[in-house]
Design a protein around this motif. Structure first.
Motif, PDB file in Angstrom:
ATOM      1  N   TRP A  18       0.315   2.274  -4.385  1.00 57.38           N
ATOM      2  CA  TRP A  18       0.718   3.157  -3.293  1.00 57.38           C
ATOM      3  C   TRP A  18       1.146   2.365  -2.066  1.00 57.38           C
ATOM      4  O   TRP A  18       2.007   2.804  -1.289  1.00 57.38           O
ATOM      5  N   ASN A  21       4.850   2.057  -1.489  1.00 60.12           N
ATOM      6  CA  ASN A  21       5.535   3.170  -0.834  1.00 60.12           C
ATOM      7  C   ASN A  21       5.388   3.112   0.678  1.00 60.12           C
ATOM      8  O   ASN A  21       6.341   3.385   1.427  1.00 60.12           O
ATOM      9  N   LEU A  22       4.201   2.750   1.138  1.00 62.36           N
ATOM     10  CA  LEU A  22       3.999   2.596   2.581  1.00 62.36           C
ATOM     11  C   LEU A  22       4.842   1.458   3.127  1.00 62.36           C
ATOM     12  O   LEU A  22       5.438   1.565   4.209  1.00 62.36           O
ATOM     13  N   GLU A  97      -5.283   5.279   4.084  1.00 63.88           N
ATOM     14  CA  GLU A  97      -4.980   6.236   3.027  1.00 63.88           C
ATOM     15  C   GLU A  97      -6.235   7.040   2.694  1.00 63.88           C
ATOM     16  O   GLU A  97      -7.359   6.595   2.899  1.00 63.88           O
ATOM     17  N   LEU A 126      -1.220  13.279   3.163  1.00 69.55           N
ATOM     18  CA  LEU A 126       0.234  13.344   3.111  1.00 69.55           C
ATOM     19  C   LEU A 126       0.790  14.765   3.131  1.00 69.55           C
ATOM     20  O   LEU A 126       1.832  15.034   3.754  1.00 69.55           O
ATOM     21  N   LEU A 288       6.331  11.253   3.359  1.00 74.77           N
ATOM     22  CA  LEU A 288       5.713   9.963   3.652  1.00 74.77           C
ATOM     23  C   LEU A 288       6.393   9.285   4.836  1.00 74.77           C
ATOM     24  O   LEU A 288       5.718   8.662   5.670  1.00 74.77           O
ATOM     25  N   GLU A 291       5.081  11.007   7.855  1.00 73.36           N
ATOM     26  CA  GLU A 291       3.696  10.614   8.109  1.00 73.36           C
ATOM     27  C   GLU A 291       3.635   9.248   8.780  1.00 73.36           C
ATOM     28  O   GLU A 291       2.911   9.061   9.769  1.00 73.36           O
TER      29      GLU A 291
END
Length: 345
Positions: A18, A21-22, A97, A126, A288, A291
């Motif tokens: 993950w 993706n961040l 997260e 999210l 995302l 966010e």
């Protein structure tokens, strides 16, 4: 939203599944300074688009760097409390997260520490940053749905199957966060949960959680990674209208409103009106990215995030209550304190 609108002051801690993706989104926003991970192969897998971003193995070096004023944590959930605490103590603003921690009391400690250090603390719930969810919140707030009756959320799929955390802790935090927001940031007065472990002993593959709130609203959350089809659907039922958010649909069909779904025979007998739902198209946007941008904006303006630390603790309270009931049959939850303020389920 413009790319490269922020200075490079953020370090990502945990660059795997993950975290990637961040990294993509924070880099797109021009905020990514460093990527930190204990796995050299993971760091080496980041391509030329990250040529201006430092790759680091040493967490202590990252936390000591004065050019880094904020961090995002995408490490395994068991490390969230430890890493967030270290980052806050180092004077950094922190994005974690979900879940914020594995114990509500640990989450409350992080909230208190963030307040003491005057730092931003935000949790990656999210779903709250999805434009369709934001539209539902608007419709609830302006009375379009009328009095809230009940909310259902199904999050089902075949995989990703985990061994380190069960389906409740892996899938349900997002849905719990949204439900608590829709009912006005209150916590339920009753939590019940059933589940079963079929694939790995002690790790539930499927759970059904029911919540009852003091205002009469009820909700249920069904999560499973042992299901033959993918379903991500939230249904919000009110006295005037119903809203259905189906995240598996194309964008123009994701959000459907059913208005005036009942007629009243003789003024007292409810009858289905048979009206079809109408899609409500909202401006498209990647949740995302929104966010990540929200976290950076909160850091810049020193404002409280939509999913701040206290919100994260409320979600932890519900998760712990559900876990307790699923394993012991008990109903209830321990009281958690925020600086002398009693928060009870």
């Amino acid at each position: 939203m413009n790319d490269n609108s922020h200075s490079r002051q953020l370090a990502l801690i945990g660059a795997g599944y993950w975290g990637r993706n961040l990294a993509r989104n924070f880099n797109q926003l021009g905020a990514l300074h460093s990527i930190c991970d204990s796995n050299e192969q993971i760091l080496a897998s980041y391509g030329p688009e990250y040529s201006g971003v430092q790759k680091r193995l040493d967490l202590a070096e990252v936390l000591a760097d004065p050019q880094i004023t904020r961090v995002a944590i995408a490490a395994p959930a068991a490390l969230h409390y430890e890493l967030a605490k270290a980052a806050l103590e180092a004077g950094k603003d922190v994005f974690v997260e979900k879940p914020l921690a594995l114990e509500a009391q640990e989450g409350a400690e992080l909230v208190a520490l963030a307040q003491k250090q005057k730092r931003i603390l935000m949790v990656g719930h999210l779903l709250q940053y999805h434009p369709c969810i934001q539209k539902i919140r608007e419709k609830v707030a302006d009375g379009t749905l009328g009095q809230l009756f009940y909310i259902t959320s199904n999050r089902l799929n075949l995989g990703k199957i985990r061994r380190e955390e069960n389906a409740l802790w892996s899938f349900a935090p997002h849905d719990i966060s949204v439900i608590l927001a829709l009912v006005g940031a209150q916590v339920p007065e009753q939590v019940r949960c059933t589940g079963e472990a079929y694939l790995t002993r002690g790790t539930a593959d499927t759970t059904l959680t029911t919540l009852r709130f003091a205002n009469g609203v009820r909700a249920h959350i069904y999560v499973s990674w042992l299901n033959p089809f993918k379903e991500q659907k939230l249904t919000v039922v009110g006295s005037k209208a119903m809203a259905v958010f189906d995240d598996t649909k194309p964008w123009a069909e994701k959000l459907v409103f059913h208005q005036n779904y009942l007629t009243w025979q003789d003024g007292r007998i409810p009858m289905p009106a048979g009206s079809k739902g109408e899609p409500l198209v909202v401006p498209e946007g990647e949740p995302l990215l929104q966010e990540c941008a929200h976290f950076l904006d909160c850091c810049d303006t020193r404002s409280q995030p939509r999913t701040g630390g206290e919100e994260g603790v409320r979600v932890l309270q519900v998760l712990q209550a559900a876990h307790l009931h699923a394993h012991s049959g008990l109903i209830g939850i321990a009281v958690v304190h925020f600086n002398n303020t009693r928060v009870r389920m």
